[in-house]
Each structure stands twice: as C-alpha cells, then as structure tokens.
Design a protein around this motif. Structure first.
Motif, PDB file in Angstrom:
ATOM      1  N   VAL A  94       1.023  -1.308  -0.007  1.00  0.00           N
ATOM      2  CA  VAL A  94      -0.058  -0.132  -0.246  1.00  0.00           C
ATOM      3  C   VAL A  94       0.809   1.101  -0.144  1.00  0.00           C
ATOM      4  O   VAL A  94       0.440   2.170  -0.551  1.00  0.00           O
ATOM      5  CB  VAL A  94      -0.556   0.014   0.957  1.00  0.00           C
ATOM      6  CG1 VAL A  94      -1.506   1.252   1.785  1.00  0.00           C
ATOM      7  CG2 VAL A  94      -2.081  -1.059   1.070  1.00  0.00           C
ATOM      8  N   PRO A  95       1.784   1.386   0.481  1.00  0.00           N
ATOM      9  CA  PRO A  95       2.836   2.500   0.791  1.00  0.00           C
ATOM     10  C   PRO A  95       3.037   2.935  -0.636  1.00  0.00           C
ATOM     11  O   PRO A  95       3.340   4.175  -1.139  1.00  0.00           O
ATOM     12  CB  PRO A  95       3.756   2.506   2.008  1.00  0.00           C
ATOM     13  CG  PRO A  95       3.054   1.304   2.921  1.00  0.00           C
ATOM     14  CD  PRO A  95       2.372   0.240   2.053  1.00  0.00           C
ATOM     15  N   PHE A  96       3.737   1.907  -1.340  1.00  0.00           N
ATOM     16  CA  PHE A  96       4.758   2.354  -2.271  1.00  0.00           C
ATOM     17  C   PHE A  96       3.432   2.313  -3.281  1.00  0.00           C
ATOM     18  O   PHE A  96       3.772   3.524  -3.973  1.00  0.00           O
ATOM     19  CB  PHE A  96       5.635   0.745  -3.119  1.00  0.00           C
ATOM     20  CG  PHE A  96       6.255  -0.026  -1.305  1.00  0.00           C
ATOM     21  CD1 PHE A  96       7.798   0.564  -2.363  1.00  0.00           C
ATOM     22  CD2 PHE A  96       5.764  -0.812  -0.520  1.00  0.00           C
ATOM     23  CE1 PHE A  96       8.102  -0.077  -1.398  1.00  0.00           C
ATOM     24  CE2 PHE A  96       6.807  -1.451  -0.141  1.00  0.00           C
ATOM     25  CZ  PHE A  96       8.248  -0.636   0.095  1.00  0.00           C
ATOM     26  N   ILE A  97       2.063   2.081  -3.084  1.00  0.00           N
ATOM     27  CA  ILE A  97       1.562   2.147  -4.664  1.00  0.00           C
ATOM     28  C   ILE A  97       0.562   3.758  -4.537  1.00  0.00           C
ATOM     29  O   ILE A  97       0.576   4.113  -5.111  1.00  0.00           O
ATOM     30  CB  ILE A  97       0.038   1.170  -4.040  1.00  0.00           C
ATOM     31  CG1 ILE A  97       0.367  -0.702  -4.802  1.00  0.00           C
ATOM     32  CG2 ILE A  97      -1.444   1.113  -5.441  1.00  0.00           C
ATOM     33  CD1 ILE A  97      -0.550  -1.654  -4.305  1.00  0.00           C
ATOM     34  N   THR A  98       0.500   4.120  -3.531  1.00  0.00           N
ATOM     35  CA  THR A  98       0.461   5.221  -2.370  1.00  0.00           C
ATOM     36  C   THR A  98       1.290   6.074  -3.342  1.00  0.00           C
ATOM     37  O   THR A  98       0.882   7.589  -4.278  1.00  0.00           O
ATOM     38  CB  THR A  98      -0.557   5.496  -1.073  1.00  0.00           C
ATOM     39  OG1 THR A  98       0.573   5.306  -0.636  1.00  0.00           O
ATOM     40  CG2 THR A  98      -1.277   4.674  -0.852  1.00  0.00           C
ATOM     41  N   GLU A  99       2.432   6.120  -3.399  1.00  0.00           N
ATOM     42  CA  GLU A  99       3.893   6.291  -4.083  1.00  0.00           C
ATOM     43  C   GLU A  99       3.765   6.741  -5.554  1.00  0.00           C
ATOM     44  O   GLU A  99       3.797   7.460  -5.631  1.00  0.00           O
ATOM     45  CB  GLU A  99       4.383   6.321  -3.215  1.00  0.00           C
ATOM     46  CG  GLU A  99       5.667   7.069  -3.009  1.00  0.00           C
ATOM     47  CD  GLU A  99       5.672   8.715  -2.436  1.00  0.00           C
ATOM     48  OE1 GLU A  99       5.914   9.460  -2.702  1.00  0.00           O
ATOM     49  OE2 GLU A  99       5.162   9.040  -1.516  1.00  0.00           O
ATOM     50  N   VAL A 100       3.333   5.748  -5.754  1.00  0.00           N
ATOM     51  CA  VAL A 100       3.490   6.020  -7.557  1.00  0.00           C
ATOM     52  C   VAL A 100       1.707   6.980  -7.663  1.00  0.00           C
ATOM     53  O   VAL A 100       2.171   7.599  -8.751  1.00  0.00           O
ATOM     54  CB  VAL A 100       3.227   3.851  -7.761  1.00  0.00           C
ATOM     55  CG1 VAL A 100       3.527   4.097  -9.532  1.00  0.00           C
ATOM     56  CG2 VAL A 100       5.186   3.845  -7.275  1.00  0.00           C
ATOM     57  N   GLN A 102       0.491   8.979  -6.686  1.00  0.00           N
ATOM     58  CA  GLN A 102       0.957  10.024  -6.483  1.00  0.00           C
ATOM     59  C   GLN A 102       1.579  10.827  -7.706  1.00  0.00           C
ATOM     60  O   GLN A 102       1.225  11.801  -7.947  1.00  0.00           O
ATOM     61  CB  GLN A 102       1.748  10.400  -4.735  1.00  0.00           C
ATOM     62  CG  GLN A 102       1.297   9.991  -3.689  1.00  0.00           C
ATOM     63  CD  GLN A 102       1.800  11.213  -3.148  1.00  0.00           C
ATOM     64  OE1 GLN A 102       3.010  10.803  -2.603  1.00  0.00           O
ATOM     65  NE2 GLN A 102       1.358  10.550  -1.351  1.00  0.00           N
ATOM     66  N   ASN A 103       2.671  10.320  -8.105  1.00  0.00           N
ATOM     67  CA  ASN A 103       2.945  10.446  -9.035  1.00  0.00           C
ATOM     68  C   ASN A 103       2.988  10.420 -10.851  1.00  0.00           C
ATOM     69  O   ASN A 103       2.788  11.470 -11.357  1.00  0.00           O
ATOM     70  CB  ASN A 103       3.942   9.072  -9.245  1.00  0.00           C
ATOM     71  CG  ASN A 103       5.865   9.511 -10.399  1.00  0.00           C
ATOM     72  OD1 ASN A 103       6.306  10.846 -10.688  1.00  0.00           O
ATOM     73  ND2 ASN A 103       6.109   8.402 -11.326  1.00  0.00           N
ATOM     74  N   PHE A 104       1.457   9.973 -11.152  1.00  0.00           N
ATOM     75  CA  PHE A 104       1.511   9.861 -12.102  1.00  0.00           C
ATOM     76  C   PHE A 104      -0.393  10.279 -12.034  1.00  0.00           C
ATOM     77  O   PHE A 104      -1.029  10.673 -12.821  1.00  0.00           O
ATOM     78  CB  PHE A 104       0.984   8.353 -12.252  1.00  0.00           C
ATOM     79  CG  PHE A 104       1.623   7.668 -12.715  1.00  0.00           C
ATOM     80  CD1 PHE A 104       2.243   7.585 -14.074  1.00  0.00           C
ATOM     81  CD2 PHE A 104       2.078   5.974 -12.053  1.00  0.00           C
ATOM     82  CE1 PHE A 104       3.086   7.247 -14.533  1.00  0.00           C
ATOM     83  CE2 PHE A 104       2.832   5.758 -12.532  1.00  0.00           C
ATOM     84  CZ  PHE A 104       3.801   6.229 -14.054  1.00  0.00           C
ATOM     85  N   GLY A 105      -0.227  11.157 -10.506  1.00  0.00           N
ATOM     86  CA  GLY A 105      -1.368  11.803 -10.612  1.00  0.00           C
ATOM     87  C   GLY A 105      -2.795  11.797 -10.269  1.00  0.00           C
ATOM     88  O   GLY A 105      -4.218  12.325 -10.350  1.00  0.00           O
ATOM     89  N   ILE A 106      -2.878  10.645 -10.135  1.00  0.00           N
ATOM     90  CA  ILE A 106      -4.490   9.625  -9.578  1.00  0.00           C
ATOM     91  C   ILE A 106      -4.746   9.640  -8.384  1.00  0.00           C
ATOM     92  O   ILE A 106      -6.099  10.616  -7.626  1.00  0.00           O
ATOM     93  CB  ILE A 106      -3.989   8.518  -9.381  1.00  0.00           C
ATOM     94  CG1 ILE A 106      -3.545   7.904 -10.799  1.00  0.00           C
ATOM     95  CG2 ILE A 106      -5.089   6.970  -9.273  1.00  0.00           C
ATOM     96  CD1 ILE A 106      -3.460   6.452 -10.793  1.00  0.00           C
TER      97      ILE A 106
END
Length: 136
Positions: A94-100, A102-106
């Motif tokens: 989950v932490p990694f998914i949320t960070e990614v 954020q990178n894609f503006g999701i």
C-alpha cells in the motif's frame, strides 16, 4: 505475555503511530488533506534547527509512522491467521502503491524517491524481525 495482550499491544502501537503522524502533520505542515478532512487547518507551522531535522519531521516522519502502523496491523492480522501470504503482500505494498499513484496524479500528493526508500527499509525490517511475515 498472553496472546490477547500481544494483539492489543500491536494494535495500540499502530494507533500511537497513526496519532504521532497526525500530530506531526499538525505541527509542521499546512494544508494537509487528512487535516482538511477534519476541518482543521493550522495557520502556523513549527520550524526546527538543524535544517535536516526539520526536513525529516516535515516530509518523512509522518509517512514513517503510518507505514509502521500498517506493519504492526499486518503482523497482528498475520498472527491471528486473518491474512494469507498474498494478503500480507498486498497490504505491505500500500505505501508503495500510494507513492506511485501520487507520481501519476491519481491521488494528490508529491512523489518522492526517499519515501520509497523509507518504506522499503521499514517493511524490510518488519519482514526480517516478525516471524509471521517471513515467507512460508
């Protein structure tokens, strides 16, 4: 320590980590989505010296606390046999998914490689130290 007390302790540690992260945001950051949700928007933000400590508290401490809370809950759920291996992996991602995301503006937020490094260190420590998270 009895088994029941252990799980209460793990959930309590997770709760404390979440609270510390929230208090840290309230002290060091303005315009945080979580605080806006509760209609709390502090008009001040503390500043610390040295600058490195201030940067850590402002940008990484809360993320670290929330990742640790997630790990404590995952350990408890694993020991209670609520999670199988794939469930553990999904939760710890989950932490990694949320960070990614954020990178894609999701989702709103700022992508940071240091956050990914911090999450990797925390999750790795929990996997190494918590027998229930080890591969079975």
């Amino acid at each position: 320590m009895s088994t029941e007390k252990r799980y209460i302790g793990l959930f309590f540690l997770a709760f404390v980590c979440l609270c510390l992260g929230l208090v840290n945001y309230a002290l060091f950051r303005k315009n945080i989505i979580v605080l806006n949700f509760f209609r709390f928007n502090p008009q001040f933000a503390f500043s610390l010296k040295p600058r490195l400590l201030h940067t850590f508290m402002m940008n990484y401490f809360s993320d670290m606390m929330w990742c640790m809370a997630l790990c404590f809950v995952t350990v408890a759920f694993s020991e209670l046999n609520i999670l199988n291996r794939s469930g553990k992996m999904i939760i710890l991602m989950v932490p990694f998914i949320t960070e990614v995301a954020q990178n894609f503006g999701i989702i709103p937020g700022t992508f940071d490689w240091y956050d990914l490094l911090l999450y990797s260190a925390i999750v790795s420590l929990f996997v190494l130290l918590a027998p229930t998270l080890k591969r079975k």
